[in-house]
Design an enzyme around this catalytic site. Sequence first.
Site, PDB file in Angstrom:
ATOM      1  CG  ASP A  94      -2.100  -1.037   0.948  1.00  0.00           C
ATOM      2  OD1 ASP A  94      -2.783  -0.933  -0.079  1.00  0.00           O
ATOM      3  OD2 ASP A  94      -2.260  -1.949   1.773  1.00  0.00           O
ATOM      4  CG  LEU A  95       3.105   2.309   3.122  1.00  0.00           C
ATOM      5  CD1 LEU A  95       4.114   2.448   4.254  1.00  0.00           C
ATOM      6  CD2 LEU A  95       2.006   3.347   3.273  1.00  0.00           C
ATOM      7  CE1 TYR A 134      -3.222   0.617  -5.578  1.00  0.00           C
ATOM      8  CE2 TYR A 134      -2.010  -0.590  -3.897  1.00  0.00           C
ATOM      9  CZ  TYR A 134      -2.845  -0.578  -5.006  1.00  0.00           C
ATOM     10  OH  TYR A 134      -3.298  -1.758  -5.526  1.00  0.00           O
ATOM     11  CE1 TYR A 168      -8.929  -4.227   6.631  1.00  0.00           C
ATOM     12  CE2 TYR A 168      -8.482  -5.230   4.508  1.00  0.00           C
ATOM     13  CZ  TYR A 168      -8.827  -5.349   5.838  1.00  0.00           C
ATOM     14  OH  TYR A 168      -9.067  -6.586   6.365  1.00  0.00           O
TER      15      TYR A 168
END
Lengths: 683, 683
Positions: free
Chosen positions: B317-318, B321, B401
């Site tokens: 996610d880091l 995105y 999330y």
Amino acid sequence: MVLDRLKQIASQVTNTISPPHPLDPLSSLEIETATSLLRKEQGQLYYNAVTLLEPPKAQLLPWLSDPDHTEKPHRIADIVAITPEGKVMDGHVSLTEAKVLSWEHTPGVQPLITMEDLQIVEHVVRKDSKVIEQCRIIGIPAEDMHKVYCDPWTIGYDERFGNSVRLQQALMYYRPHPDNSQYTYPLDFCPIYDSNKQEIIHIDVPKIRRPVNQAPPNDYTVKSIQESIGYRTDIKPIDITQPEGVSFTVKGRTIEWQNWSVHVGFNYREGIVLNNITYFDKAENAVRPVFYRLSLAEMVVPYGNPERPHQRKHAFDLGEYGGGYMTNSLSLGCDCKGSIHYMDAEFVNRAGAAQVIKNAICIHEEDAGILFKHTDFRDDSVIVTRGRKLIISHIFTAANYEYCVYWIFHQDGAVQLEIKLTGILNTYAMNPGEDTKGWGTEVYPGVNAHNHQHLFCLRIDPNIDGPNNTIFQVDAAQGPGEVGSEENYYGNAFYAKKTKFTNPVEAMSDYDGSTSRTWEMCNENKLNPYSKKPVSYKLVSREVPALLPKKDSLVWKRAGFARHAVHVTKYSDGDFYPAGRHVPQTSGEPSRGLPEWIEANPTENIANTDVVLWHTFGITHFPSPEDYPVMPAEPMTLLLRPRNFFVRNPCLDVPPSYARTPAEVAAGKSGCGCGKDNVSKLV
Amino acid sequence: MVLDRLKQIASQVTNTISPPHPLDPLSSLEIETATSLLRKEQGQLYYNAVTLLEPPKAQLLPWLSDPDHTEKPHRIADIVAITPEGKVMDGHVSLTEAKVLSWEHTPGVQPLITMEDLQIVEHVVRKDSKVIEQCRIIGIPAEDMHKVYCDPWTIGYDERFGNSVRLQQALMYYRPHPDNSQYTYPLDFCPIYDSNKQEIIHIDVPKIRRPVNQAPPNDYTVKSIQESIGYRTDIKPIDITQPEGVSFTVKGRTIEWQNWSVHVGFNYREGIVLNNITYFDKAENAVRPVFYRLSLAEMVVPYGNPERPHQRKHAFDLGEYGGGYMTNSLSLGCDCKGSIHYMDAEFVNRAGAAQVIKNAICIHEEDAGILFKHTDFRDDSVIVTRGRKLIISHIFTAANYEYCVYWIFHQDGAVQLEIKLTGILNTYAMNPGEDTKGWGTEVYPGVNAHNHQHLFCLRIDPNIDGPNNTIFQVDAAQGPGEVGSEENYYGNAFYAKKTKFTNPVEAMSDYDGSTSRTWEMCNENKLNPYSKKPVSYKLVSREVPALLPKKDSLVWKRAGFARHAVHVTKYSDGDFYPAGRHVPQTSGEPSRGLPEWIEANPTENIANTDVVLWHTFGITHFPSPEDYPVMPAEPMTLLLRPRNFFVRNPCLDVPPSYARTPAEVAAGKSGCGCGKDNVSKLV
């Protein structure tokens, strides 16, 4: 505060007139009724405990489900007393029938050390000539004996003395001034005290002597801070107020809050006991039982210095002193914020009279931050809902340490146990330049704080939609099939591996951090309609050190409950204490409590029946100077979380702080909820 | 609120005039300066990132210690852009010198997917004839394509497509009404989207088809709750106010609070970055460095269903995105209570213009309960002091999330990282009666939520009294000598076993819950004067699951950082990203980031030098129906605690709520402090 006080008085008045809940602790009136009945029959006794004998579950369950049409279980006092001749007596007195039901001598045991037992020792040591002589040797003149203090501990077990004589060991200290912390001035010898004779019968003197510490005081009193570093002046107040009062209701000792209902008991030993915990499930439109009983049942604090007599330092703070007896009166120190509801604790004293600890239990609410949130990345439509928690707490002081115990109820169906450790390190003397050998840390010149563990035993009597429950161990596990195989080509398969416990030997299980091990308490007779998995609560606990004293060591034998992270036993009335009913001076041969029960019936069925889960957790503490002269609170926590218990998130009906839907965004309409609180505007 | 707003405006104005701190994120002006410089030289570009290139440590350390007499490091923008032809360009632009320093094509990589990249996909899939056909097959008529939604994810890595084309996978959903939760209606096929061409190039269609779910919506909107179970009406407000304002000061982006000083950075990728963290130690009368830099540097969320194409669900996610790009504007949902100081975040958009997320960072204080307490059992003399904490937080939404990230500073010198997971489960379609095979849970009829892990990588650049630090692994261990031996007669000996890491291979270490394993960051050049042990901070982290995807699996190869709980590397400027600088579509051959750095120099000395500790922690999530349709926040936490760093408890100077000494008790004098707050009466 005035309103709270009035409410409290009103609730007490109600309690006095209306008959108590069968699980209410004994009232002062009941305690003194019991002791006066015994006095008539048995004459003078030194009381150790007069507490509620909880009714058999088979009797209580029907009453709980239909109190109006079920005979109320009798009120019975469970009593431990010592005769003037030193005999330990166990007995039951029916308060309902006003008669002594049983009264028996229990040989070869010692009941716990009460606060009164503890208080006497210091006065005795100060006058004892052998102690005076030892003090002189290490540099304290006889005229300074009023500056000598002691923390009396149970002796643990010392094979030289066995358990026929009731003993304490006196950990010795010195205070240059009454307001100096004595823990900076530990003395190097250890008197043994006979509680019945009230005299010193022996002194353990180390081979290497350590004159009393010459370091300046290391204090935390207001005066000492003001005269040295001064107080911080840059902390602006945070005011926490509940202008409309609390969100819970109190009826007798039953608290109702946010669909939860819980009866708050208390006894001299475990402190807070939570009974008959239920959750009103809107989806089922039913009150669903969750736990029959939750408590901290025992603990042990083994110290890691192998040199004699430090092996004796392994206090069972609940079984040897009583977490209830040592409870702080919270009126003597303001420990919570907001609107507080307090409950008192009533105990017997040595003479048989009732005594009250005011404000022993604190019940209050706290904001709990975000309960849930979701933003749609497409349009910033959002819902954010704040949570609230209910905290039922008490704090007990075990000589140097304090244990702050918080039972926390959450809106999402979770129950949390948080414990904060604070207070003062147990310290021992060391000479300048002396090597701690790794068994401790010099936290201040001349002050050796020994390595130790705090191992708590949580007793969980689950009642997950009924008493017939099964415990599963759950490990995160890789799926079968190697990388490249058809079934697991990319090697990413993983699942929850569940191991069912069918008997107590199978259920003796250790913690495994690498598999994120949890334990599930399931009702296999009821499946979640969506997941088709049994309704359950999961024990999520991550502070689970192994017991460090070795197999067959003194502590290992005495603290059988601490050998494994989890034990499971079939429920049996009266099996409350995992290290035994009378803990002081047990030799561990045989191991009392859990090992005894399991050995008696190792293959007993524990699947789909009424079971108790015993969970040992805690921390290992290697002291450092920042823990001294008083320790910043070290928190530790565990969770009991619903899994497959509800059909959906059970707190969706908590009003959101702010909510705006995609349609509202598209139409340029503002959302609802309010900027500050989740109550006002929406409802 | 008005005052806060004014303060905020004032601080922004100050920021604009005075030269920024070298670690301040690029301002909108700086971002647009960089892109206009590039536009002149390179023409049109699609910007992926324009962010601060943090100055080399060797340059910055002197400036931090003496900013008035040291040349300020140049402001340099670190840039990633894509040319109209699809070439990925990496470059640096000096803002101080107004010139392009470097501009290079980086072949074979794909930079992260921006919010703009994500937003387009849904519009494309709705119009794609192949997607329309697949929708028709599972029951959605062409005229309902406006009810079809997708969460575009990076493709992870798909060997059929490699990494030369920039791809996304579109996880497909349906909404009967725009306000219905789409996660109840997952579609069974998965289009592959070419970001450069902006078209669907392939659709993965499962062998077994799953018609669109026919279950009624399962929503959490206000309307749906009001029309079904209704909102709770029994939650009374808790008001938290700070009538005198906050206890911290903000100068630029440096926060000073309770002896702490910390610079709050922020970037598109890691979100909050904390720099130059120091503690003013009254005992030493010195500002002591603690951490040079703290951030969440990477994370991976592997899903456990081995069936194709679910193996592609393992979002970084880091790195893929950007935790900064996905950050919530907290003005769109009220997430904290009390007096809040907000900071905005400024980023580049695709076209090269600056854009602002208002209120991206929240800074506020909270009451922290008891900081320390001790009661003397002899006389009820007592001290009780309440704690306070400072929280620097942001919340980011990764499609379904939400991650709420709280950096918490405590008065006792501890730094805590707490993460709350909330938002919505990723869901996949299932037919009635279909077996999840243990890879997921049916959380609602027709809704399969797959098992997954959330593994975060915390990057700790310690600066414990200076940059030369050493990492030790610390295990609680039994002492030598069997029970009955002279050296360990009672078997109770235990100690802290310390293992020194001298090179990065040695330092690859896993978690061991049974030994309560921790890791200490020490400065071996400075010993605590009392304990004679090196000053240190200890990493205490208990939520440390093993990476479940197998060795040599796709995730194992791509997420090298997640193979061990701890890695240690020698500090090197620019080594920020443990899965590599450009993460999307990496094959893991070779493994980027940490494995690459370690392999390059496996025996490099990491003792008593400038090191970085990388810690992977997180949770394994086996979904259950109570996580749906929106998850109650699941908290997880870790602590960085001072050990042998201070000579005594560093928060003794926090004014107590109540304190009464033995002498005061004996003299019948009342104590000092006040009943409600720890400020007013004492000082």
